[in-house]
Design a protein around this motif. Structure first.
Motif, PDB file in Angstrom:
ATOM      1  N   LYS A  11      37.472  71.786  74.253  1.00  0.00           N
ATOM      2  CA  LYS A  11      38.533  71.375  73.167  1.00  0.00           C
ATOM      3  C   LYS A  11      39.675  72.306  72.666  1.00  0.00           C
ATOM      4  CE  LYS A  11      37.990  68.869  68.751  1.00  0.00           C
ATOM      5  NZ  LYS A  11      37.203  68.554  67.660  1.00  0.00           N
ATOM      6  N   GLN A  12      40.826  71.938  72.412  1.00  0.00           N
ATOM      7  CA  GLN A  12      41.642  72.520  71.879  1.00  0.00           C
ATOM      8  C   GLN A  12      42.062  72.113  70.639  1.00  0.00           C
ATOM      9  OE1 GLN A  12      45.128  73.521  74.318  1.00  0.00           O
ATOM     10  NE2 GLN A  12      46.283  74.423  72.541  1.00  0.00           N
ATOM     11  N   THR A  13      42.143  72.755  69.464  1.00  0.00           N
ATOM     12  CA  THR A  13      42.554  72.253  68.197  1.00  0.00           C
ATOM     13  C   THR A  13      43.548  73.055  67.606  1.00  0.00           C
ATOM     14  OG1 THR A  13      40.089  71.757  67.878  1.00  0.00           O
ATOM     15  CG2 THR A  13      41.762  71.876  65.779  1.00  0.00           C
ATOM     16  N   ALA A  14      44.782  72.304  67.309  1.00  0.00           N
ATOM     17  CA  ALA A  14      46.067  73.106  67.021  1.00  0.00           C
ATOM     18  C   ALA A  14      45.876  73.469  65.494  1.00  0.00           C
ATOM     19  CB  ALA A  14      47.095  72.050  66.822  1.00  0.00           C
ATOM     20  N   GLU A  15      46.136  74.599  65.059  1.00  0.00           N
ATOM     21  CA  GLU A  15      46.100  75.068  63.693  1.00  0.00           C
ATOM     22  C   GLU A  15      46.833  74.330  62.647  1.00  0.00           C
ATOM     23  OE1 GLU A  15      46.921  79.050  60.741  1.00  0.00           O
ATOM     24  OE2 GLU A  15      47.859  78.710  62.750  1.00  0.00           O
ATOM     25  N   GLN A  16      46.496  73.688  61.629  1.00  0.00           N
ATOM     26  CA  GLN A  16      47.486  73.016  60.599  1.00  0.00           C
ATOM     27  C   GLN A  16      48.078  73.966  59.993  1.00  0.00           C
ATOM     28  OE1 GLN A  16      47.543  69.531  60.827  1.00  0.00           O
ATOM     29  NE2 GLN A  16      46.378  70.026  62.708  1.00  0.00           N
ATOM     30  N   LYS A  17      49.203  74.558  60.236  1.00  0.00           N
ATOM     31  CA  LYS A  17      49.781  75.325  59.798  1.00  0.00           C
ATOM     32  C   LYS A  17      50.391  75.193  58.365  1.00  0.00           C
ATOM     33  CE  LYS A  17      53.066  79.288  60.597  1.00  0.00           C
ATOM     34  NZ  LYS A  17      54.145  79.765  61.699  1.00  0.00           N
ATOM     35  N   ASP A  18      50.554  73.959  58.034  1.00  0.00           N
ATOM     36  CA  ASP A  18      50.842  73.445  56.656  1.00  0.00           C
ATOM     37  C   ASP A  18      49.857  73.698  55.551  1.00  0.00           C
ATOM     38  OD1 ASP A  18      49.718  71.520  57.906  1.00  0.00           O
ATOM     39  OD2 ASP A  18      50.451  70.072  56.392  1.00  0.00           O
ATOM     40  N   GLU A  19      48.757  73.505  56.154  1.00  0.00           N
ATOM     41  CA  GLU A  19      47.448  73.773  55.365  1.00  0.00           C
ATOM     42  C   GLU A  19      47.205  75.093  55.122  1.00  0.00           C
ATOM     43  OE1 GLU A  19      44.194  71.328  56.335  1.00  0.00           O
ATOM     44  OE2 GLU A  19      45.182  69.437  56.510  1.00  0.00           O
TER      45      GLU A  19
ATOM     46  N   GLU B 194      49.221  77.726  55.255  1.00  0.00           N
ATOM     47  CA  GLU B 194      50.348  78.298  54.166  1.00  0.00           C
ATOM     48  C   GLU B 194      50.161  77.716  52.729  1.00  0.00           C
ATOM     49  OE1 GLU B 194      54.316  77.896  55.401  1.00  0.00           O
ATOM     50  OE2 GLU B 194      53.997  78.283  57.335  1.00  0.00           O
ATOM     51  N   PHE B 195      49.594  76.462  52.605  1.00  0.00           N
ATOM     52  CA  PHE B 195      49.609  75.818  51.169  1.00  0.00           C
ATOM     53  C   PHE B 195      48.452  76.623  50.383  1.00  0.00           C
ATOM     54  CE2 PHE B 195      48.184  73.187  48.005  1.00  0.00           C
ATOM     55  CZ  PHE B 195      49.289  72.707  47.176  1.00  0.00           C
ATOM     56  N   ALA B 196      47.397  76.939  51.295  1.00  0.00           N
ATOM     57  CA  ALA B 196      46.401  77.578  50.616  1.00  0.00           C
ATOM     58  C   ALA B 196      46.686  78.935  49.851  1.00  0.00           C
ATOM     59  CB  ALA B 196      45.147  77.951  51.734  1.00  0.00           C
ATOM     60  N   GLU B 197      47.712  79.469  50.586  1.00  0.00           N
ATOM     61  CA  GLU B 197      48.099  80.641  49.880  1.00  0.00           C
ATOM     62  C   GLU B 197      48.968  80.434  48.781  1.00  0.00           C
ATOM     63  OE1 GLU B 197      47.387  83.857  50.264  1.00  0.00           O
ATOM     64  OE2 GLU B 197      45.747  83.047  51.486  1.00  0.00           O
ATOM     65  N   LEU B 198      49.921  79.422  48.907  1.00  0.00           N
ATOM     66  CA  LEU B 198      50.824  79.025  47.734  1.00  0.00           C
ATOM     67  C   LEU B 198      49.748  78.406  46.528  1.00  0.00           C
ATOM     68  CD1 LEU B 198      53.615  76.925  49.441  1.00  0.00           C
ATOM     69  CD2 LEU B 198      53.564  79.281  48.674  1.00  0.00           C
ATOM     70  N   ALA B 199      48.824  77.663  46.826  1.00  0.00           N
ATOM     71  CA  ALA B 199      47.912  77.186  45.589  1.00  0.00           C
ATOM     72  C   ALA B 199      47.386  78.229  44.565  1.00  0.00           C
ATOM     73  CB  ALA B 199      46.780  76.386  46.220  1.00  0.00           C
TER      74      ALA B 199
ATOM     75  N   ARG C 103      60.305  73.276  55.022  1.00  0.00           N
ATOM     76  CA  ARG C 103      59.851  73.522  56.552  1.00  0.00           C
ATOM     77  C   ARG C 103      58.747  72.475  56.839  1.00  0.00           C
ATOM     78  NH1 ARG C 103      57.062  77.579  56.792  1.00  0.00           N
ATOM     79  NH2 ARG C 103      57.298  78.223  54.508  1.00  0.00           N
ATOM     80  N   HIS C 104      58.056  71.689  55.987  1.00  0.00           N
ATOM     81  CA  HIS C 104      57.170  70.734  56.171  1.00  0.00           C
ATOM     82  C   HIS C 104      57.157  69.520  55.322  1.00  0.00           C
ATOM     83  CE1 HIS C 104      54.903  74.109  58.026  1.00  0.00           C
ATOM     84  NE2 HIS C 104      55.096  74.865  57.118  1.00  0.00           N
ATOM     85  N   PRO C 105      58.296  68.795  55.468  1.00  0.00           N
ATOM     86  CA  PRO C 105      58.640  67.514  54.765  1.00  0.00           C
ATOM     87  C   PRO C 105      57.577  66.472  54.928  1.00  0.00           C
ATOM     88  CG  PRO C 105      60.133  67.807  56.752  1.00  0.00           C
ATOM     89  CD  PRO C 105      59.477  69.213  56.524  1.00  0.00           C
ATOM     90  N   GLN C 106      56.740  66.550  56.011  1.00  0.00           N
ATOM     91  CA  GLN C 106      55.957  65.403  56.157  1.00  0.00           C
ATOM     92  C   GLN C 106      54.399  65.917  55.733  1.00  0.00           C
ATOM     93  OE1 GLN C 106      57.344  62.454  56.710  1.00  0.00           O
ATOM     94  NE2 GLN C 106      59.349  63.469  56.743  1.00  0.00           N
ATOM     95  N   SER C 107      54.212  67.035  55.456  1.00  0.00           N
ATOM     96  CA  SER C 107      52.845  67.582  55.217  1.00  0.00           C
ATOM     97  C   SER C 107      52.171  66.903  54.277  1.00  0.00           C
ATOM     98  CB  SER C 107      53.038  69.169  54.645  1.00  0.00           C
ATOM     99  OG  SER C 107      51.537  69.496  54.362  1.00  0.00           O
ATOM    100  N   PRO C 108      51.019  66.539  54.251  1.00  0.00           N
ATOM    101  CA  PRO C 108      50.257  65.974  53.276  1.00  0.00           C
ATOM    102  C   PRO C 108      50.076  66.794  52.043  1.00  0.00           C
ATOM    103  CG  PRO C 108      49.009  65.959  55.257  1.00  0.00           C
ATOM    104  CD  PRO C 108      50.135  66.792  55.703  1.00  0.00           C
ATOM    105  N   LYS C 109      50.262  67.966  52.134  1.00  0.00           N
ATOM    106  CA  LYS C 109      50.224  68.853  51.113  1.00  0.00           C
ATOM    107  C   LYS C 109      51.797  69.067  50.031  1.00  0.00           C
ATOM    108  CE  LYS C 109      46.372  70.690  51.696  1.00  0.00           C
ATOM    109  NZ  LYS C 109      45.028  70.098  50.711  1.00  0.00           N
ATOM    110  N   LYS C 110      52.625  68.089  50.572  1.00  0.00           N
ATOM    111  CA  LYS C 110      53.957  68.137  49.898  1.00  0.00           C
ATOM    112  C   LYS C 110      53.855  67.696  48.212  1.00  0.00           C
ATOM    113  CE  LYS C 110      58.634  66.339  50.132  1.00  0.00           C
ATOM    114  NZ  LYS C 110      59.596  65.376  51.046  1.00  0.00           N
ATOM    115  N   VAL C 111      53.030  66.771  48.077  1.00  0.00           N
ATOM    116  CA  VAL C 111      52.767  66.269  46.655  1.00  0.00           C
ATOM    117  C   VAL C 111      52.211  67.341  45.886  1.00  0.00           C
ATOM    118  CG1 VAL C 111      51.618  64.534  45.299  1.00  0.00           C
ATOM    119  CG2 VAL C 111      52.524  63.745  47.395  1.00  0.00           C
ATOM    120  N   GLU C 112      51.317  68.215  46.171  1.00  0.00           N
ATOM    121  CA  GLU C 112      50.915  69.073  45.404  1.00  0.00           C
ATOM    122  C   GLU C 112      51.716  70.351  45.375  1.00  0.00           C
ATOM    123  OE1 GLU C 112      46.422  70.028  46.588  1.00  0.00           O
ATOM    124  OE2 GLU C 112      46.967  68.671  48.124  1.00  0.00           O
TER     125      GLU C 112
END
Length: 353
Positions: free
Chosen positions: A66-74, A76-81, A108-117
């Motif tokens: 299995k290959q799982t792509a890193e969720q880069k937006d998540e 990055e947001f972990a640091e911003l939080a 850079r991540h306009p469609q990210s689920p983290k955008k609202v936060e």
């Protein structure tokens, strides 16, 4: 940075900017890395060995379950939080830098689920930035506007200086802490923050005294060790080391001059320069004795005087006589001029008769 130096780092920067995926293998192990290329039936994966070292691993494609792509937006947001809640006394410049980071994430991540936060973070930072640039402050976890700050400006500013003292001491920056104490004592001797922190300042001074005394005790051995080390070097190495030492001493001398020009009571210290350490030791011993004998009952009541005067000059219908008496009492309480100016500006232009 010169062009040829930049080109040297381009490959590393390019790799560092790529997200790392997770590869699960048949034997149960996992690898975090980036596929650099495919070589027949194998993947060539770039992996981060240490913070600064990368390596490449050859992994058979058939071994990858299995290959799982890193969720880069998540990631990055972990640091911003972590930016919120912001710390006390943060500067406007820091707010600006943080705002730019969050805005960049959203772009850079306009469609990210983290955008609202992220938008909520941005709103908090912008609100606090506006308050700080307008003369307000965040202290003890509360955002205080410029207008809210004025009625208790003297006590608040004294408290901020005391907090600066303690924060520096807790970081082990004793000289910075003592400089903060000097500002507290010079400008806010009539505050409750000054009176309450005298014992704390004495503890900081005793800690600094212990360190300075120990450094002085080892001075001769330290100087001899360096001299012996130089004597054992070859001619060229000795010349280079001597030049480096002289350069360090010149920089320290310049720093001392700068501290003196700035009026700093507590100089930076160098373990190979004895005189400033001896002078600091004498000053610490003297200051500890003085502070331990301070009669706080004899200190001016500037904090109370400021708040009483503020209430008087801002009272609805305050008469000219009341305003004049309030300002006179404030001046008599050893209030620094900036606080007299605040009271004067707050007084009505045309007091009642």
């Amino acid at each position: 940075m010169k062009a040829h130096r930049l080109f040297r780092y381009l490959p590393l920067l390019a790799i560092a900017s790529v997200s790392a995926d997770t590869f699960e293998l048949k034997d149960g192990t996992t690898i975090e890395g980036t596929i650099v290329k495919e070589d027949g039936s194998d993947y060539i994966i770039s992996v981060q060995v240490t913070k600064s070292i990368k390596d490449e691993r050859r992994v058979p494609k058939a071994d990858v379950v299995k290959q799982t792509a890193e969720q880069k937006d998540e990631t990055e947001f972990a640091e911003l939080a972590k930016l919120v809640p912001t710390p006390d006394l943060q500067s406007a410049e820091t707010y600006q830098a943080q705002t730019i980071k969050v805005e960049s994430f959203i772009k850079r991540h306009p469609q990210s689920p983290k955008k609202v936060e992220a938008l909520k973070l941005l709103s908090v930072l912008e609100k606090e930035f506006d308050v700080v640039t307008a003369g307000g402050v965040k202290f003890k976890g509360e955002l205080i506007s410029a207008d809210e700050r004025k009625p208790k400006a003297y006590a608040l500013d004294a408290g901020i200086q005391a907090a600066t003292l303690k924060a520096a001491a807790e970081r082990g920056e004793l000289i910075t802490a003592l400089r903060a104490w000097t500002k507290l004592e010079t400008g806010y001797q009539g505050s409750s923050a000054y009176r309450e922190n005298i014992p704390y300042a004495v503890r900081v001074m005793r800690s600094h005294l212990s360190a300075v005394t120990a450094s002085l005790a080892g001075f001769d051995a330290r100087a001899k060790s360096r001299a012996d080390g130089l004597s054992m070097m070859s001619g060229n190495d000795r010349s280079l080391s001597t030049a480096a030492i002289q350069e360090e001493q010149a920089a320290y001398t310049a720093l001392l001059e700068k501290d003196k020009a700035a009026g700093h009571k507590w100089p930076a210290l160098d373990p190979y320069v004895k005189a400033p350490m001896e002078e600091t030791k004498r000053l610490l011993e003297s200051e500890i004795r003085r502070l331990e004998s301070v009669d706080t009952a004899q200190l001016p009541k500037s904090e109370q005087a400021y708040e009483t005067a503020w209430a008087a000059v801002t009272k609805s219908g305050a008469t000219a006589q009341e305003v004049s008496a309030a300002l006179s009492a404030a001046r008599s309480a050893s209030l620094p001029q900036p606080y007299i100016d605040l009271l004067t500006k707050a007084a009505p232009a045309a007091p009642a008769n």
